[in-house]
Motif scaffolding. Structure first.
Motif, PDB file in Angstrom:
ATOM      1  N   VAL A  41       0.859  -1.187   0.000  1.00  0.00           N
ATOM      2  CA  VAL A  41       0.000   0.000   0.000  1.00  0.00           C
ATOM      3  C   VAL A  41       0.895   1.236   0.000  1.00  0.00           C
ATOM      4  CG1 VAL A  41      -0.249   0.127   2.533  1.00  0.00           C
ATOM      5  CG2 VAL A  41      -2.038   1.047   1.100  1.00  0.00           C
ATOM      6  N   VAL A  49      -5.877   7.867   2.579  1.00  0.00           N
ATOM      7  CA  VAL A  49      -6.014   6.511   2.046  1.00  0.00           C
ATOM      8  C   VAL A  49      -6.781   5.700   3.083  1.00  0.00           C
ATOM      9  CG1 VAL A  49      -4.779   4.427   1.314  1.00  0.00           C
ATOM     10  CG2 VAL A  49      -3.856   6.696   0.758  1.00  0.00           C
ATOM     11  N   LEU A  51      -8.330   2.009   4.319  1.00  0.00           N
ATOM     12  CA  LEU A  51      -8.335   0.553   4.204  1.00  0.00           C
ATOM     13  C   LEU A  51      -9.680   0.044   4.683  1.00  0.00           C
ATOM     14  CD1 LEU A  51      -4.906  -0.334   5.915  1.00  0.00           C
ATOM     15  CD2 LEU A  51      -5.346   0.024   3.485  1.00  0.00           C
ATOM     16  N   LYS A  59      -6.691  -5.127   8.845  1.00  0.00           N
ATOM     17  CA  LYS A  59      -6.579  -3.671   8.667  1.00  0.00           C
ATOM     18  C   LYS A  59      -5.750  -3.044   9.794  1.00  0.00           C
ATOM     19  CE  LYS A  59     -11.123  -3.230   8.675  1.00  0.00           C
ATOM     20  NZ  LYS A  59     -11.517  -4.658   8.825  1.00  0.00           N
ATOM     21  N   VAL A 222      -8.303   7.789  -1.711  1.00  0.00           N
ATOM     22  CA  VAL A 222      -7.980   6.474  -2.269  1.00  0.00           C
ATOM     23  C   VAL A 222      -8.526   5.408  -1.330  1.00  0.00           C
ATOM     24  CG1 VAL A 222      -6.061   4.902  -2.850  1.00  0.00           C
ATOM     25  CG2 VAL A 222      -5.875   7.341  -3.365  1.00  0.00           C
ATOM     26  N   CYS A 224      -8.589   1.136  -0.398  1.00  0.00           N
ATOM     27  CA  CYS A 224      -7.930  -0.154  -0.597  1.00  0.00           C
ATOM     28  C   CYS A 224      -8.798  -1.199   0.095  1.00  0.00           C
ATOM     29  CB  CYS A 224      -6.564  -0.208   0.068  1.00  0.00           C
ATOM     30  SG  CYS A 224      -5.418   1.029  -0.504  1.00  0.00           S
ATOM     31  N   LEU A 226      -9.031  -4.792   1.578  1.00  0.00           N
ATOM     32  CA  LEU A 226      -8.185  -5.904   2.030  1.00  0.00           C
ATOM     33  C   LEU A 226      -8.989  -7.184   2.050  1.00  0.00           C
ATOM     34  CD1 LEU A 226      -6.271  -3.697   3.128  1.00  0.00           C
ATOM     35  CD2 LEU A 226      -5.917  -5.167   5.095  1.00  0.00           C
ATOM     36  N   LYS A 230      -4.134  -9.330   1.791  1.00  0.00           N
ATOM     37  CA  LYS A 230      -3.543  -8.539   0.700  1.00  0.00           C
ATOM     38  C   LYS A 230      -4.502  -7.415   0.330  1.00  0.00           C
ATOM     39  CE  LYS A 230      -0.869 -11.825  -1.945  1.00  0.00           C
ATOM     40  NZ  LYS A 230      -0.538 -12.309  -3.257  1.00  0.00           N
ATOM     41  N   VAL A 231      -3.965  -6.409  -0.366  1.00  0.00           N
ATOM     42  CA  VAL A 231      -4.870  -5.413  -0.943  1.00  0.00           C
ATOM     43  C   VAL A 231      -5.447  -6.046  -2.205  1.00  0.00           C
ATOM     44  CG1 VAL A 231      -5.066  -3.160  -2.023  1.00  0.00           C
ATOM     45  CG2 VAL A 231      -3.711  -3.423   0.048  1.00  0.00           C
ATOM     46  N   HIS A 232      -6.748  -6.257  -2.153  1.00  0.00           N
ATOM     47  CA  HIS A 232      -7.447  -6.991  -3.189  1.00  0.00           C
ATOM     48  C   HIS A 232      -7.795  -6.046  -4.348  1.00  0.00           C
ATOM     49  CE1 HIS A 232      -9.979 -10.218  -4.498  1.00  0.00           C
ATOM     50  NE2 HIS A 232     -11.082  -9.561  -4.321  1.00  0.00           N
ATOM     51  N   THR A 234      -7.675  -1.654  -5.315  1.00  0.00           N
ATOM     52  CA  THR A 234      -7.370  -0.283  -4.886  1.00  0.00           C
ATOM     53  C   THR A 234      -7.742   0.685  -6.001  1.00  0.00           C
ATOM     54  OG1 THR A 234      -5.699   1.155  -3.914  1.00  0.00           O
ATOM     55  CG2 THR A 234      -4.931  -0.328  -5.616  1.00  0.00           C
TER      56      THR A 234
END
Ligand SMILES: Nc1ncnc2c1ncn2[C@@H]1O[C@H](COP(=O)(O)OP(=O)(O)OP(=O)(O)O)[C@@H](O)[C@H]1O
Length: 259
Positions: A41, A49, A51, A59, A222, A224, A226, A230-232, A234
């Motif tokens: 990220v 940003v 999450l 997170k 932005v 993201c 998760l 993982k960041v699935h 974004t």
């Protein structure tokens, strides 16, 4: 009260060097399975940003890695171009990362002033402390108005402002906010997100973790998502809000109408 000048919004976040970059981070607790499994990220200057993701997605663990509370087993943490992987929370604070944890962290028996000034405990120059106190009370006027009150006498939303003000006393590059709206009613929640944007507009980037995904994405630049460590997905927060698949899976319902 004097306030520091607002820095310009990054016009193209992808074009500027991020203030915070986590790359391929793997992290977990003790012998249990990894929680973060190659998470990456970035946080650009002057951006919020956010999450989001299901309970237990990791997170808060991302914020713990970024602030040094949890050492990653692999991967890299870079702050403003400097590799800070594996450093202690104190070193990461000095590098420019300030963490506002979940729940309430004010000292209720101390005044608002004492709580805020605790954030500057590493600063010894009184004029610098006074200048920063001016800056945070300019940004959060209520904090100045209630300066001599006991922090415990403030509402939950007001206490959050004290925590935000305290976190800015180190003049961080990035503030890490863990569920700032937790336990607050809708009105106080709206104010918290306004204050998050105000911090950004005053030049501090924000990495935000929220259960209240829709409200948080509305305040973010932005988003993201998760999943499985993982960041699935974004992308720009308005795009995520308008995505019907995401709305169904993570935002509890229909997508936001796009005018
Ligand atoms: N101190 C800890 N020791 C052991 N396991 C932990 C610890 N903190 C978190 N975990 C586990 O790590 C996983 C991810 O937790 P984390 O708090 O990062 O998730 P989250 O996405 O923030 O979820 P939530 O929104 O429910 O807080 C969960 O399975 C949780 O039980």
């Amino acid at each position: 009260m004097a306030s520091e000048p607002a820095s310009a919004q990054a016009s193209d976040p992808a074009a500027v060097e991020p203030l915070l970059r986590l790359t391929d981070v793997q992290a977990g607790y003790g012998r249990a399975a990894l929680v973060l499994r190659g998470l990456s990220v970035t946080v650009a200057p002057s951006s919020v940003v956010c999450l989001v993701g299901p309970n237990g997605a990791g997170k808060s663990t991302v914020l713990k890695v970024a602030s040094g509370l949890l050492t990653p087993r692999a991967g890299q943490v870079v702050v403003d171009g400097v590799d800070v992987t594996g450093r202690t929370p104190q070193q990461l604070l000095a590098a420019g990362l300030s963490h506002v944890p979940q729940g309430h962290s004010v000292f209720p028996e101390m005044t608002v002033a004492e709580n805020v000034l605790l954030g500057a405990y590493t600063v010894h120059d009184r004029s610098v402390i006074a200048e920063r106190a001016d800056f945070v009370t300019g940004l959060f006027p209520l904090v100045g108005e209630r300066w001599s009150a006991l922090a415990g006498a403030l509402s939950g939303g007001q206490q959050k402002q004290v925590e935000f003000a305290r976190s800015l006393m180190v003049r961080p590059k990035v503030v890490l906010l863990d569920e700032p709206s937790m336990g607050l009613d809708p009105k106080a929640t709206g104010k918290v997100f306004e204050q998050v944007q105000r911090m950004r507009d005053a030049g501090t980037a924000v990495l935000l973790v929220e259960q209240n995904a829709r409200r948080a994405l509305e305040a973010a630049d932005v988003g993201c998502v998760l999943d499985l460590g993982k960041v699935h997905i974004t992308g720009p927060a308005p795009t995520l809000l308008a995505d019907p698949r995401l709305a169904q899976l993570y935002l509890g319902g229909r997508p936001k109408e796009v005018p």
